[in-house]
Motif scaffolding. Structure first.
Motif, PDB file in Angstrom:
ATOM      1  N   MET A   1      68.252  -8.899  11.451  1.00 32.59           N
ATOM      2  CA  MET A   1      67.863  -7.695  10.716  1.00 32.59           C
ATOM      3  C   MET A   1      68.610  -6.467  11.226  1.00 32.59           C
ATOM      4  SD  MET A   1      65.792  -8.658   8.409  1.00 32.59           S
ATOM      5  CE  MET A   1      65.060  -7.105   7.898  1.00 32.59           C
ATOM      6  N   GLY A   2      69.283  -6.608  12.350  1.00 37.54           N
ATOM      7  CA  GLY A   2      70.034  -5.481  12.894  1.00 37.54           C
ATOM      8  C   GLY A   2      71.221  -5.125  12.000  1.00 37.54           C
ATOM      9  N   ILE A   3      71.555  -3.841  11.971  1.00 36.10           N
ATOM     10  CA  ILE A   3      72.665  -3.356  11.147  1.00 36.10           C
ATOM     11  C   ILE A   3      73.901  -3.217  12.023  1.00 36.10           C
ATOM     12  CG2 ILE A   3      73.462  -1.554   9.585  1.00 36.10           C
ATOM     13  CD1 ILE A   3      71.005  -3.122   8.614  1.00 36.10           C
ATOM     14  N   LEU A   4      75.003  -3.807  11.550  1.00 31.99           N
ATOM     15  CA  LEU A   4      76.275  -3.749  12.269  1.00 31.99           C
ATOM     16  C   LEU A   4      77.079  -2.523  11.852  1.00 31.99           C
ATOM     17  CD1 LEU A   4      77.836  -7.344  12.263  1.00 31.99           C
ATOM     18  CD2 LEU A   4      77.226  -6.000  14.274  1.00 31.99           C
ATOM     19  N   PHE A   5      77.686  -1.884  12.836  1.00 27.57           N
ATOM     20  CA  PHE A   5      78.640  -0.802  12.583  1.00 27.57           C
ATOM     21  C   PHE A   5      79.911  -1.097  13.362  1.00 27.57           C
ATOM     22  CE2 PHE A   5      74.766   1.222  11.339  1.00 27.57           C
ATOM     23  CZ  PHE A   5      75.111   2.215  10.436  1.00 27.57           C
ATOM     24  N   ASP A   6      81.030  -1.177  12.661  1.00 22.65           N
ATOM     25  CA  ASP A   6      82.319  -1.256  13.341  1.00 22.65           C
ATOM     26  C   ASP A   6      82.581   0.112  13.973  1.00 22.65           C
ATOM     27  OD1 ASP A   6      85.101  -1.235  13.975  1.00 22.65           O
ATOM     28  OD2 ASP A   6      85.510  -2.721  12.434  1.00 22.65           O
ATOM     29  N   MET A   7      82.883   0.135  15.265  1.00 24.87           N
ATOM     30  CA  MET A   7      83.074   1.402  15.963  1.00 24.87           C
ATOM     31  C   MET A   7      84.359   2.117  15.547  1.00 24.87           C
ATOM     32  SD  MET A   7      81.716   0.418  19.807  1.00 24.87           S
ATOM     33  CE  MET A   7      81.978   2.083  20.458  1.00 24.87           C
ATOM     34  N   GLY A   8      85.233   1.424  14.821  1.00 22.44           N
ATOM     35  CA  GLY A   8      86.436   2.085  14.317  1.00 22.44           C
ATOM     36  C   GLY A   8      87.495   2.297  15.380  1.00 22.44           C
ATOM     37  N   LEU A   9      87.733   1.280  16.211  1.00 17.82           N
ATOM     38  CA  LEU A   9      88.699   1.395  17.298  1.00 17.82           C
ATOM     39  C   LEU A   9      90.095   0.935  16.908  1.00 17.82           C
ATOM     40  CD1 LEU A   9      86.480   0.134  20.276  1.00 17.82           C
ATOM     41  CD2 LEU A   9      86.727   2.454  19.363  1.00 17.82           C
ATOM     42  N   SER A  10      90.273   0.534  15.649  1.00 20.31           N
ATOM     43  CA  SER A  10      91.594   0.113  15.127  1.00 20.31           C
ATOM     44  C   SER A  10      92.143  -1.105  15.855  1.00 20.31           C
ATOM     45  CB  SER A  10      92.609   1.259  15.205  1.00 20.31           C
ATOM     46  OG  SER A  10      92.176   2.369  14.459  1.00 20.31           O
ATOM     47  N   LEU A  11      91.281  -2.005  16.290  1.00 19.22           N
ATOM     48  CA  LEU A  11      91.744  -3.173  17.021  1.00 19.22           C
ATOM     49  C   LEU A  11      92.281  -4.213  16.037  1.00 19.22           C
ATOM     50  CD1 LEU A  11      88.794  -3.593  19.547  1.00 19.22           C
ATOM     51  CD2 LEU A  11      90.710  -1.989  19.592  1.00 19.22           C
ATOM     52  N   PRO A  12      93.473  -4.714  16.265  1.00 23.88           N
ATOM     53  CA  PRO A  12      94.060  -5.636  15.278  1.00 23.88           C
ATOM     54  C   PRO A  12      93.353  -6.972  15.172  1.00 23.88           C
ATOM     55  CG  PRO A  12      95.475  -5.450  17.215  1.00 23.88           C
ATOM     56  CD  PRO A  12      94.417  -4.411  17.357  1.00 23.88           C
ATOM     57  N   GLN A  13      92.808  -7.488  16.290  1.00 25.49           N
ATOM     58  CA  GLN A  13      92.259  -8.851  16.255  1.00 25.49           C
ATOM     59  C   GLN A  13      90.765  -8.915  16.513  1.00 25.49           C
ATOM     60  OE1 GLN A  13      93.248  -7.395  18.972  1.00 25.49           O
ATOM     61  NE2 GLN A  13      93.578  -8.763  20.711  1.00 25.49           N
ATOM     62  N   CYS A  14      90.079  -7.760  16.516  1.00 21.57           N
ATOM     63  CA  CYS A  14      88.652  -7.749  16.835  1.00 21.57           C
ATOM     64  C   CYS A  14      87.961  -6.585  16.151  1.00 21.57           C
ATOM     65  CB  CYS A  14      88.461  -7.647  18.350  1.00 21.57           C
ATOM     66  SG  CYS A  14      86.740  -7.519  18.890  1.00 21.57           S
ATOM     67  N   ASP A  15      86.830  -6.858  15.500  1.00 22.14           N
ATOM     68  CA  ASP A  15      85.943  -5.790  15.041  1.00 22.14           C
ATOM     69  C   ASP A  15      84.949  -5.543  16.177  1.00 22.14           C
ATOM     70  OD1 ASP A  15      87.274  -6.075  12.638  1.00 22.14           O
ATOM     71  OD2 ASP A  15      85.667  -7.224  11.680  1.00 22.14           O
ATOM     72  N   PHE A  16      85.100  -4.426  16.847  1.00 22.80           N
ATOM     73  CA  PHE A  16      84.244  -4.107  17.987  1.00 22.80           C
ATOM     74  C   PHE A  16      83.078  -3.287  17.458  1.00 22.80           C
ATOM     75  CE2 PHE A  16      83.118  -2.754  22.263  1.00 22.80           C
ATOM     76  CZ  PHE A  16      83.522  -3.840  23.023  1.00 22.80           C
ATOM     77  N   CYS A  17      81.880  -3.884  17.497  1.00 27.07           N
ATOM     78  CA  CYS A  17      80.744  -3.326  16.767  1.00 27.07           C
ATOM     79  C   CYS A  17      79.562  -3.010  17.678  1.00 27.07           C
ATOM     80  CB  CYS A  17      80.271  -4.329  15.707  1.00 27.07           C
ATOM     81  SG  CYS A  17      81.541  -4.837  14.532  1.00 27.07           S
ATOM     82  N   ILE A  18      78.658  -2.202  17.133  1.00 24.97           N
ATOM     83  CA  ILE A  18      77.326  -2.042  17.705  1.00 24.97           C
ATOM     84  C   ILE A  18      76.328  -2.509  16.647  1.00 24.97           C
ATOM     85  CG2 ILE A  18      77.880  -0.221  19.338  1.00 24.97           C
ATOM     86  CD1 ILE A  18      76.878   1.794  17.323  1.00 24.97           C
ATOM     87  N   ARG A  19      75.150  -2.939  17.132  1.00 25.15           N
ATOM     88  CA  ARG A  19      74.125  -3.452  16.213  1.00 25.15           C
ATOM     89  C   ARG A  19      72.784  -2.849  16.615  1.00 25.15           C
ATOM     90  NH1 ARG A  19      73.992  -9.523  16.754  1.00 25.15           N
ATOM     91  NH2 ARG A  19      72.710  -9.076  18.576  1.00 25.15           N
ATOM     92  N   THR A  20      72.050  -2.351  15.634  1.00 23.08           N
ATOM     93  CA  THR A  20      70.806  -1.664  15.975  1.00 23.08           C
ATOM     94  C   THR A  20      69.814  -1.706  14.827  1.00 23.08           C
ATOM     95  OG1 THR A  20      69.886   0.401  16.838  1.00 23.08           O
ATOM     96  CG2 THR A  20      71.626   0.582  15.186  1.00 23.08           C
ATOM     97  N   THR A  21      68.531  -1.565  15.177  1.00 20.37           N
ATOM     98  CA  THR A  21      67.470  -1.316  14.202  1.00 20.37           C
ATOM     99  C   THR A  21      66.782   0.015  14.502  1.00 20.37           C
ATOM    100  OG1 THR A  21      65.880  -2.554  15.569  1.00 20.37           O
ATOM    101  CG2 THR A  21      67.014  -3.780  13.821  1.00 20.37           C
ATOM    102  N   ASP A  22      67.295   0.754  15.485  1.00 20.34           N
ATOM    103  CA  ASP A  22      66.693   2.016  15.909  1.00 20.34           C
ATOM    104  C   ASP A  22      66.869   3.068  14.806  1.00 20.34           C
ATOM    105  OD1 ASP A  22      66.982   4.828  17.102  1.00 20.34           O
ATOM    106  OD2 ASP A  22      66.121   3.726  18.778  1.00 20.34           O
ATOM    107  N   PRO A  23      65.782   3.583  14.212  1.00 20.29           N
ATOM    108  CA  PRO A  23      65.901   4.518  13.082  1.00 20.29           C
ATOM    109  C   PRO A  23      66.709   5.771  13.416  1.00 20.29           C
ATOM    110  CG  PRO A  23      63.646   3.729  13.298  1.00 20.29           C
ATOM    111  CD  PRO A  23      64.375   3.274  14.526  1.00 20.29           C
ATOM    112  N   LYS A  24      66.485   6.333  14.604  1.00 18.09           N
ATOM    113  CA  LYS A  24      67.209   7.553  14.977  1.00 18.09           C
ATOM    114  C   LYS A  24      68.701   7.293  15.095  1.00 18.09           C
ATOM    115  CE  LYS A  24      67.493  11.130  18.550  1.00 18.09           C
ATOM    116  NZ  LYS A  24      66.951  11.610  19.855  1.00 18.09           N
TER     117      LYS A  24
END
Length: 344
Positions: free
Chosen positions: A117-140
């Motif tokens: 149920m956690g939402i993924l966000f790609d941190m936008g680091l422009s990595l060619p071979q990896c989507d470096f993400c954070i995942r959270t359900t924290d509303p704030k």
């Protein structure tokens, strides 16, 4: 040697073996402690999870992986690091390389069901071979992430990175061979600036600016791109980075992988060295290696042979190896050790 899938599956269950995915400057690492019980251990899906983190390899992609085993001399004269880079042809390895914070939606493929149920966000680091993400359900945190989507995290007035350090969301490294997930806190103000023992992540903007996909010490052929790394237990370095007594079993384990998956020229140099030492040939008659990979193999080979001879109390061989080191493993060559491999 056993096929690659068998090797990787075996090491998923070996507590000394660590895993990492990411790129040069942004990496997620999975480590286990001795006796730590997994909450998921699935050979078929090639998945291992503890309460602190998880690693999953895609069984459908294992057949495409090109393993590259390598050893790197440490700045500390008695040490070396070792790993197996898990590579794909560059075209197969590439992902989106998003340059800005981007919402990806629910993480339907999360390793633990509770995290889907956690939402993924790609941190936008422009990595060619990896989507470096954070995942959270924290509303704030979700509200702040969405308010700043489409921006670089490194913009001076972007508050997101500060909030990430305060809230410690899961970090998820996604590659085309699998994923690493980290559930522990981020090393920062809350941890005294030190990464916690066990699974953890590093995001280092200075290294990211180089645009490199891997360390210069890693002998990856130009047509390949590393998507992950297996870090088998090191025979002279313990889990917390401490010196340990030379472990012959760990050395022999990696030696088999090195001879199977190492660069041909490095393997050849190491075999020549062992033969020359066994035949008690003078070091002056040994042909000096010309490439970086060959020099590293020779330096590491000498350190390994010295460690083994010392454990065996073979004083004559110890002195003979030390004479070789005065020529082939001098401090002046330490400049080639520009960084250490993550892991044990």
């Amino acid at each position: 040697m056993d096929n690659l899938r068998a090797v990787l599956t075996k090491h998923l269950g070996v507590w000394q073996s660590s895993w990492s995915m990411g790129t040069f400057g942004a990496i997620a690492e999975f480590h286990q402690d001795k006796g730590e019980q997994p909450i998921i251990s699935d050979v078929r899906s090639m998945t291992r999870a503890t309460r602190r983190g998880a690693v999953e390899l895609d069984p459908k992609m294992v057949g495409n992986i090109v393993p590259v085993a390598y050893e790197v001399p440490s700045p500390r004269a008695h040490r070396w690091t070792q790993a197996v880079a898990l590579c794909l042809p560059e075209r197969q390895a590439r992902r989106a390389a998003r340059p800005v914070l981007t919402e990806l939606g629910p993480d339907d493929n999360a390793i633990r069901g509770i995290d889907r149920m956690g939402i993924l966000f790609d941190m936008g680091l422009s990595l060619p071979q990896c989507d470096f993400c954070i995942r959270t359900t924290d509303p704030k945190l979700l509200a702040e992430l969405r308010a700043n989507a489409g921006r670089s995290l490194f913009e001076p007035d972007n508050p997101v990175m500060h909030t990430i350090f305060q809230t410690h969301p899961h970090r998820v490294a996604l590659t085309n061979i699998g994923r690493v997930e980290v559930y522990q806190k981020i090393g920062g103000p809350d941890t005294g600036g030190v990464s916690p023992a066990g699974p953890h992540t590093h995001v280092l903007p200075k290294l990211l600016k180089t645009g490199r996909t891997h360390s210069a010490n890693t002998p990856i052929p130009d047509h390949l791109m590393p998507c992950g790394f297996l870090h088998p237990g090191n025979p002279v370095i313990g889990p917390l980075g401490e010196d340990t007594k030379f472990d012959w079993a760990l050395h022999a384990q990696f030696e088999r992988m090195f001879f199977s998956y190492g660069p041909e020229e490095a393997v050849a140099v190491k075999k020549r060295l062992i033969a020359a030492l066994n035949e008690e040939l003078p070091c002056e008659n040994f042909e000096k290696p010309s490439s970086r990979a060959e020099r590293a193999a020779l330096r590491v080979g000498l350190r390994q042979q010295l460690a083994f001879a010392s454990v065996q109390s073979d004083h004559e061989r110890v002195e003979r190896i030390k004479s070789w080191q005065t020529i082939f493993d001098r401090e002046s060559t330490a400049i080639e050790t520009d960084d250490d491999t993550p892991g044990h």
